[in-house]
Design a protein around this motif. Sequence first.
Motif, PDB file in Angstrom:
ATOM      1  N   THR A 212     -29.875 -11.735   8.228  1.00  0.00           N
ATOM      2  CA  THR A 212     -28.659 -11.938   9.011  1.00  0.00           C
ATOM      3  C   THR A 212     -28.422 -13.417   9.226  1.00  0.00           C
ATOM      4  O   THR A 212     -29.342 -14.234   9.198  1.00  0.00           O
ATOM      5  CB  THR A 212     -28.740 -11.249  10.389  1.00  0.00           C
TER       6      THR A 212
ATOM      7  N   HIS B 217     -26.938 -15.990  12.064  1.00  0.00           N
ATOM      8  CA  HIS B 217     -26.693 -16.072  13.499  1.00  0.00           C
ATOM      9  C   HIS B 217     -25.801 -17.277  13.755  1.00  0.00           C
ATOM     10  O   HIS B 217     -26.069 -18.366  13.235  1.00  0.00           O
ATOM     11  CB  HIS B 217     -27.995 -16.270  14.276  1.00  0.00           C
TER      12      HIS B 217
ATOM     13  N   ALA C 218     -21.250 -14.803   4.679  1.00  0.00           N
ATOM     14  CA  ALA C 218     -21.725 -14.305   5.974  1.00  0.00           C
ATOM     15  C   ALA C 218     -21.575 -15.377   7.046  1.00  0.00           C
ATOM     16  O   ALA C 218     -21.208 -15.078   8.184  1.00  0.00           O
ATOM     17  CB  ALA C 218     -23.174 -13.845   5.863  1.00  0.00           C
TER      18      ALA C 218
ATOM     19  N   ARG D 228     -17.925 -15.505   8.127  1.00  0.00           N
ATOM     20  CA  ARG D 228     -17.591 -14.407   9.039  1.00  0.00           C
ATOM     21  C   ARG D 228     -18.214 -14.618  10.413  1.00  0.00           C
ATOM     22  O   ARG D 228     -17.572 -14.386  11.443  1.00  0.00           O
ATOM     23  CB  ARG D 228     -18.067 -13.074   8.467  1.00  0.00           C
ATOM     24  N   ALA D 229     -19.475 -15.047  10.434  1.00  0.00           N
ATOM     25  CA  ALA D 229     -20.184 -15.222  11.706  1.00  0.00           C
ATOM     26  C   ALA D 229     -19.534 -16.303  12.555  1.00  0.00           C
ATOM     27  O   ALA D 229     -19.372 -16.137  13.772  1.00  0.00           O
ATOM     28  CB  ALA D 229     -21.651 -15.568  11.451  1.00  0.00           C
TER      29      ALA D 229
ATOM     30  N   LEU E  50     -16.191 -15.117  14.041  1.00  0.00           N
ATOM     31  CA  LEU E  50     -16.442 -14.223  15.171  1.00  0.00           C
ATOM     32  C   LEU E  50     -16.975 -14.988  16.381  1.00  0.00           C
ATOM     33  O   LEU E  50     -16.626 -14.691  17.524  1.00  0.00           O
ATOM     34  CB  LEU E  50     -17.420 -13.126  14.773  1.00  0.00           C
TER      35      LEU E  50
ATOM     36  N   VAL F  96     -23.606 -14.428  17.626  1.00  0.00           N
ATOM     37  CA  VAL F  96     -23.052 -13.407  16.753  1.00  0.00           C
ATOM     38  C   VAL F  96     -23.995 -13.252  15.573  1.00  0.00           C
ATOM     39  O   VAL F  96     -24.494 -14.237  15.030  1.00  0.00           O
ATOM     40  CB  VAL F  96     -21.646 -13.818  16.264  1.00  0.00           C
ATOM     41  N   ARG F  97     -24.254 -12.017  15.166  1.00  0.00           N
ATOM     42  CA  ARG F  97     -25.124 -11.751  14.019  1.00  0.00           C
ATOM     43  C   ARG F  97     -24.329 -10.994  12.969  1.00  0.00           C
ATOM     44  O   ARG F  97     -23.717  -9.975  13.265  1.00  0.00           O
ATOM     45  CB  ARG F  97     -26.326 -10.918  14.432  1.00  0.00           C
ATOM     46  N   VAL F  98     -24.361 -11.525  11.749  1.00  0.00           N
ATOM     47  CA  VAL F  98     -23.654 -10.898  10.631  1.00  0.00           C
ATOM     48  C   VAL F  98     -24.656 -10.684   9.510  1.00  0.00           C
ATOM     49  O   VAL F  98     -25.340 -11.629   9.099  1.00  0.00           O
ATOM     50  CB  VAL F  98     -22.486 -11.777  10.146  1.00  0.00           C
TER      51      VAL F  98
END
Length: 114
Positions: free
Chosen positions: A12, A14, A79, A82-83, A86, A99-101
């Motif tokens: 992920t 972060h 990722a 996106r993270a 967000l 936030v975790r993606v």
Amino acid sequence: MTARRPRGGGCTVHARFSVRELPGITVTAPDEGAAAAARHSAQRALTEAGRGHLGGRVELRTPRTAVRGPSRRRAVRRAADRAVALAVAAGLRGDTRAVRVPVRPPARTRTSPP
């Protein structure tokens, strides 16, 4: 019954964003490619929210497995993008949690034998 691990090892990204009054984005990230993606994403998210005059600090943690190939690096950058988007949205709402993606592994292509 045993649980199966998702493809990609469950990596992920972060991200945490904190708003500052000075314009500009400061990014703390271990990978320069991911840092550039995070910086661009944060600027874009702030502009789309009508807060382009603000600045902030992005803390970004990416998995170390990002150096295993160009497709893996692209997956980590996507990722991270996106993270950060967000995290900026959450930061503007007043939420300070990270936030975790998940990093989606690159699609494997199959070739048929000749």
